[in-house]
Design an enzyme around this catalytic site. Structure first.
Site, PDB file in Angstrom:
ATOM      1  N   SER A  30     -68.028 -45.865 -63.638  1.00 52.01           N
ATOM      2  CA  SER A  30     -67.310 -47.123 -63.422  1.00 52.01           C
ATOM      3  C   SER A  30     -66.945 -47.298 -61.954  1.00 52.01           C
ATOM      4  CB  SER A  30     -66.026 -47.153 -64.257  1.00 52.01           C
ATOM      5  OG  SER A  30     -66.317 -47.074 -65.633  1.00 52.01           O
ATOM      6  N   ARG A  53     -58.794 -48.227 -58.534  1.00 53.97           N
ATOM      7  CA  ARG A  53     -58.295 -47.967 -59.895  1.00 53.97           C
ATOM      8  C   ARG A  53     -57.703 -49.224 -60.512  1.00 53.97           C
ATOM      9  NH1 ARG A  53     -57.982 -43.910 -63.337  1.00 53.97           N
ATOM     10  NH2 ARG A  53     -58.907 -42.571 -61.763  1.00 53.97           N
ATOM     11  N   HIS A  56     -60.599 -51.089 -61.683  1.00 55.42           N
ATOM     12  CA  HIS A  56     -61.087 -50.374 -62.862  1.00 55.42           C
ATOM     13  C   HIS A  56     -60.279 -50.744 -64.111  1.00 55.42           C
ATOM     14  CE1 HIS A  56     -61.042 -46.630 -65.439  1.00 55.42           C
ATOM     15  NE2 HIS A  56     -62.330 -46.830 -65.349  1.00 55.42           N
TER      16      HIS A  56
END
Lengths: 222, 222
Positions: A30, A53, A56
């Site tokens: 990812s 993040r 994500h």
């Protein structure tokens, strides 16, 4: 692997983008995709794992532009976490989303007062939000504090007032509430403070999931 | 009100959009703003409160286009909730985000197996994700089931397999995982089933917060 049988059946049909990846490598892959799609965009090394993040967590590249960091926010947050700071959240969702094992590694305590019955009672009595009252509760905690606000702009406003009046001096404020009523303004209020480090998602976007993912990104990259 | 003092100070400066609203009315005002910004866009009456609550949760109007509902999904979900269905989530964050008082009103039980130690062990042993194994655990629950998947595409894939093999027959699948690896495809997989009602956020976006907010929108509008 059993795991991919159903996806494999659809391969060759409309499903040409299926990625065959072991469970342990999904997160790694990812982050690679996020990097690929960022293309030439460069992010400062220190803040890069945090911004990535958040993307994500949200699949939303708006955070490439939204995320604002005061000069020493990341360093100060990591130092505080290393020294077993307390993270205070404004929702149980953000509380749930913070990785407890990663936190425990550094003796980091996580607190949320939102569901306390007496917080609800006091808030109703005083015409405040529960979030604002729960920030006051948090002010009584001993030791270094990191606030992670993913929901309530009124929590940020309360923090602003308590900082201005000298009642608290948090290490860092993670200010990422989401929404339409005074959210943008409450974030600007926090960023107007000169003496407080902040990590803020400018604008309307954010959320408890974003608050948790910023905390996790800090914990994972100490 | 005390509550607005800090914002008021900044009024007349850059902060012209401050909304003076009592705590109890923040949500109402938020939904009004969402409606204003939607302008002429019309949504079907039955799904409107769900789409709006998702936008309220994310401040992301992409969900106006993303949200897909099978024909009887909302009705079947509400009927199941009225009859005390169990909601199974794939994260503790989604679990936390569902309004427990609203759920209790209808005897709705909420379950999440993700943090169970034996789920983690079995997943590691079989090379599956914890999410997939926790869906198998959920299959053993008696009574009507609603799955609310906000994180793991592998949970949706496992549900697809169990439905195809006749192991389960859930009332509705709320399929809103977020991310970059097989998320888009897993959602399409669920929507390819003919015999299952679904509420899906097409594409990469979604999240535990979105899953919870869909459950809450259903509970609030029974």
């Amino acid at each position: 692997m059993n795991f991919f049988n159903s996806l494999r059946k659809l391969r060759g049909g409309k499903m040409e983008n299926i990625i065959f990846v072991e469970p342990n490598n999904i997160e790694k892959r990812s982050f690679e995709i996020i990097q690929e799609e960022m293309g030439e965009i460069q992010i400062e090394k220190e803040i890069e794992p945090i911004v990535k993040r958040v993307i994500h967590t949200s699949a939303d590249f708006d955070y490439l532009d939204n995320m604002c960091f005061s000069k020493n926010a990341v360093k100060k947050a990591k130092d505080a976490l290393k020294n077993g700071a307390t993270i205070v959240t404004d929702t149980n969702m953000a509380y749930s989303g913070i990785n407890k094992k990663a936190a425990a590694k550094y003796g980091v305590n996580i607190q949320c007062f939102m569901a306390d019955e007496d917080v609800a009672k006091e808030a109703a009595m005083r015409g405040e939000t529960r979030a604002a009252v729960s920030m006051e509760r948090a002010a009584m905690i001993k030791g270094p504090l990191i606030f992670a606000v993913g929901n309530a702009p009124t929590a940020l406003i309360k923090l602003y007032e308590m900082i201005k009046s000298g009642m608290i001096n948090p290490e860092v404020i993670i200010g990422v509430p989401v929404g339409f009523v005074n959210v943008v303004e409450a974030k600007e209020l926090i960023m107007s403070l000169n003496n407080v480090e902040y990590i803020v998602a400018r604008g309307r976007k954010g959320g408890s999931n974003i608050a948790a993912s910023i905390c996790n990104a800090l914990l994972y990259n100490i």
